[in-house]
Motif scaffolding. Sequence first.
Motif, mmCIF file in Angstrom:
data_model
loop_
_atom_site.group_PDB
_atom_site.id
_atom_site.type_symbol
_atom_site.label_atom_id
_atom_site.label_comp_id
_atom_site.label_asym_id
_atom_site.label_seq_id
_atom_site.Cartn_x
_atom_site.Cartn_y
_atom_site.Cartn_z
ATOM 1 N N ALA A 146 0.832 -1.215 0.000
ATOM 2 C CA ALA A 146 0.000 0.000 0.000
ATOM 3 C C ALA A 146 0.865 1.264 0.000
ATOM 4 N N PHE A 170 2.553 1.461 -3.548
ATOM 5 C CA PHE A 170 1.547 1.708 -4.589
ATOM 6 C C PHE A 170 0.952 3.106 -4.415
ATOM 7 N N GLY A 171 0.720 3.481 -3.164
ATOM 8 C CA GLY A 171 0.161 4.803 -2.878
ATOM 9 C C GLY A 171 1.069 5.922 -3.368
ATOM 10 N N GLY A 210 -4.271 -1.556 -9.834
ATOM 11 C CA GLY A 210 -5.247 -1.057 -8.856
ATOM 12 C C GLY A 210 -6.559 -1.819 -8.929
ATOM 13 N N CYS A 256 -6.183 -4.960 -7.045
ATOM 14 C CA CYS A 256 -6.305 -4.739 -5.595
ATOM 15 C C CYS A 256 -7.779 -4.677 -5.220
ATOM 16 N N LYS A 257 -8.487 -3.769 -5.896
ATOM 17 C CA LYS A 257 -9.878 -3.507 -5.552
ATOM 18 C C LYS A 257 -10.775 -4.713 -5.839
ATOM 19 N N HIS A 292 -10.384 -7.009 -2.961
ATOM 20 C CA HIS A 292 -10.910 -6.424 -1.717
ATOM 21 C C HIS A 292 -12.437 -6.421 -1.702
#
Length: 128
Positions: free
Chosen positions: A20, A23-24, A115, A118-119, A122
């Motif tokens: 995170a 990536f952030g 991304g 990831c999402k 999640h």
Amino acid sequence: NFEEPADAIEYRQAAFGLIAYNFGDMGAMLKGKKPFDAAVFSTRADNVAALSKIPHEGFIAGSDKGDTEALAKIWQDKADFDSKMTAFQDNAAALAVAAKSSDQNNIKQAFANTGKSCKGCHDVYKKD
Ligand code: ASC
């Protein structure tokens, strides 16, 4: 091997935290919140590609109980979870390659794909 489910949870959460952060920071550069630095961006993409291979090992049976946001659904649909994790790793590897080009569109697309990985996971397998 992990002695307790709590050890596996800690292991995967440590990796996710590092993912995170890296990536952030890439997102901050792409969104213009900080200057784009190609060398830093590429290092972060390499980090995410390597780190993406870490968490999967921590999803051992029984580790849906404890201090975790992982849903039991992971172990009910393990094959789907595994394939989503592999897709994330593939997207992260492609982002690391794209980061070595100077093609911003290519980089942005590869970042967006990662991304989404990831999402996508999640949304289904992580507590809100
Ligand atoms: C992040 C982060 C996530 C993903 C996700 C992408 O920076 O912490 O979980 O990106 O929001 O859609």
